[in-house]
Design a protein around this motif. Sequence first.
Motif, short mmCIF file in Angstrom:
data_model
loop_
_atom_site.label_atom_id
_atom_site.label_comp_id
_atom_site.label_asym_id
_atom_site.label_seq_id
_atom_site.Cartn_x
_atom_site.Cartn_y
_atom_site.Cartn_z
N ASP A 1 0.93 -1.30 0.12
CA ASP A 1 0.03 -0.01 -0.10
C ASP A 1 0.74 1.34 0.04
O ASP A 1 0.68 2.27 -0.71
CB ASP A 1 -0.91 -0.01 1.37
N LEU B 1 2.34 1.84 -3.54
CA LEU B 1 1.19 2.36 -4.31
C LEU B 1 0.89 3.84 -4.16
O LEU B 1 0.80 4.81 -5.08
CB LEU B 1 0.00 1.44 -4.40
N GLU B 2 0.95 3.96 -2.77
CA GLU B 2 0.48 5.46 -2.41
C GLU B 2 1.28 6.60 -2.71
O GLU B 2 0.92 7.41 -3.17
CB GLU B 2 0.62 5.41 -0.63
N LEU C 1 0.53 7.21 -6.27
CA LEU C 1 -0.96 7.95 -6.39
C LEU C 1 -0.96 9.57 -5.94
O LEU C 1 -1.74 10.37 -6.31
CB LEU C 1 -1.89 7.20 -5.40
N TYR D 1 -6.13 -1.17 -12.79
CA TYR D 1 -5.48 -2.25 -12.28
C TYR D 1 -6.23 -3.65 -12.20
O TYR D 1 -7.68 -3.34 -12.24
CB TYR D 1 -4.74 -1.95 -10.93
N HIS E 1 -5.47 -7.80 -5.53
CA HIS E 1 -4.99 -6.39 -5.21
C HIS E 1 -5.90 -5.71 -4.57
O HIS E 1 -7.19 -6.09 -5.13
CB HIS E 1 -4.42 -5.82 -6.50
N ASP E 2 -5.62 -5.06 -3.63
CA ASP E 2 -6.70 -4.53 -2.51
C ASP E 2 -7.72 -3.64 -3.27
O ASP E 2 -7.46 -2.64 -4.05
CB ASP E 2 -5.95 -3.64 -1.86
N TRP F 1 -7.59 0.21 -2.69
CA TRP F 1 -7.04 1.26 -3.46
C TRP F 1 -7.86 2.12 -4.33
O TRP F 1 -7.81 3.16 -4.66
CB TRP F 1 -6.04 0.37 -4.43
N ASN G 1 -8.99 4.96 -2.32
CA ASN G 1 -7.46 5.74 -2.04
C ASN G 1 -7.21 6.59 -3.26
O ASN G 1 -6.90 7.77 -3.20
CB ASN G 1 -6.50 4.77 -1.74
N ALA G 2 -7.30 6.04 -4.48
CA ALA G 2 -7.09 6.60 -5.84
C ALA G 2 -8.09 7.62 -5.94
O ALA G 2 -7.48 8.98 -6.46
CB ALA G 2 -6.95 5.59 -6.78
#
Length: 478
Positions: free
Chosen positions: A165, A168-169, A172, A185, A196-197, A200, A203-204
């Motif tokens: 995470d 990825l953060e 992003l 994704y 994959h979570d 996300w 969050n994105a």
Amino acid sequence: MLSSPYKEKTAQKPTLLHDTFFNDLRRKEYSRLCNQQHTYLDFTGGNLYAQSQIDEHQSLLHKHVLGNPHSGNPSSLLATQLVQKARDQVLDFFNAREDYHCVFTQNASGALKIVGECYPHSKNSHLLMIADNHNSVHGMREYCSNQGGTYSYAPLNYEDLTISDIDLEKHLQQHKDKKHKLFTYPAQSNVSGVKHDLEWINNAQENGWDVCLDAAAFVPSSPLDLKKHQPEFVAVSFYKIFGYPTGIGCLLIKKCAFHKLEKRWFAGGTVQYASVSNPFYFLADDYERFENGTISYLDIPAVTIGLNYINKIGMQRINERITSMTKYLYQSLRDIHYDNGSIFIHLFGPSCRETTGGTIIMNFFDTNGELISVYDIEEKANHMNISLRSGCFCNPGIDELNNHITNDGIENEFYTSNDSNRKELVYKLKNMRGATRVSVGIATVQKDLDQYIKFVKSVRDKFYLKQNNYKNILKSKS
Ligand SMILES: Cc1ncc(COP(=O)(O)O)c(C=O)c1O
């Protein structure tokens, strides 16, 4: 079959869940597998249809007169009604009736193409992908670059083929200045089975990204609730969920993101009105905008049948079953090795199989530690009537990572050749590539898993005995 020179460990294997239910289902719906003594382990490639699905579809076609839906005659109206029923059923399956449009496409690739083609890429846009995407997602970058946009990748961890995470953060958080940002994704890797979570997505979106979720490999064995997670776009292929019909997928578009997609042409069925005497046209204002020409109106009713079939089994039950089978297979394969301790099998991806889908990839090594060609493995499996997959599975990112392929070698090939392919690259880079993939599904029973395990042991035994015979010959000559 050779008798094994090994005393096998008899470690406790995980129990297969819902065994009675799925054994009955196999007998009733998939008897063709047993009749042909076929071990089918390519469910991620394509699911298998149940006997009852094709019977029901066939009797529907026998019973009705169905015509092209773009009309108002009785045959057309009935086809329209059946297509609408399927569309509603799809939306209900994903708990998306209120919030999404369902556009029927040819497959998941067709759905991704619409997003690639119509997303407002420009000098002021960015496309973020992950190295674990399918080629049908990687290809979207061409639409992006052609319109002056930029793109980047979030890399995978070598050890377990996941992305943290935190990593990825960081991606992003970038491109804050861009007007349009698309993050694409897969909810589940078609190669490693890693999920994959879905968090996300949120969050994105909080960081100003639109999200396109490639759900093709995820939805055959996991529930996707679009009330809970709301990506702007979702791509699905139906044959991956229930095997029949092929040639139908869908793009789910969140209603509030519908006007973000800019359709730059029109075709039959996509307009409210187009004129010859002037250059203007009015596009349809819902899913019809993206369904070019005549949809597959005879096959779409089979989507309703397929979804009913899956609903009757229950996605939760399918999920639990597939998780237990993956754990069983993973644990059994992990225990297979050469007697001298040298490695025979390498299983890629996380060792905890609690949250991966029904897909496992692996490579096999001879007693000298040399990689055995994946095509040899496939050929040997063919002799035992086992359907598995070998190669890179349209997912070059994982292949490059697993096989330590450096950018230099590939770049050189792209700059010096007008035309090439994977096999040529393998030859030129002198680096064996690819992996063997097995994937389980609703029609799999323990017998299939055991047959594959038996096959893997027979490969090991052949290599072991070959090597030992060779050593003995050398000894007797000296
Ligand atoms: C994760 C993923 N995305 C996209 C696709 C492309 O699906 P289709 O070939 O049905 O268009 C696949 C197919 O295997 C897949 O597994």
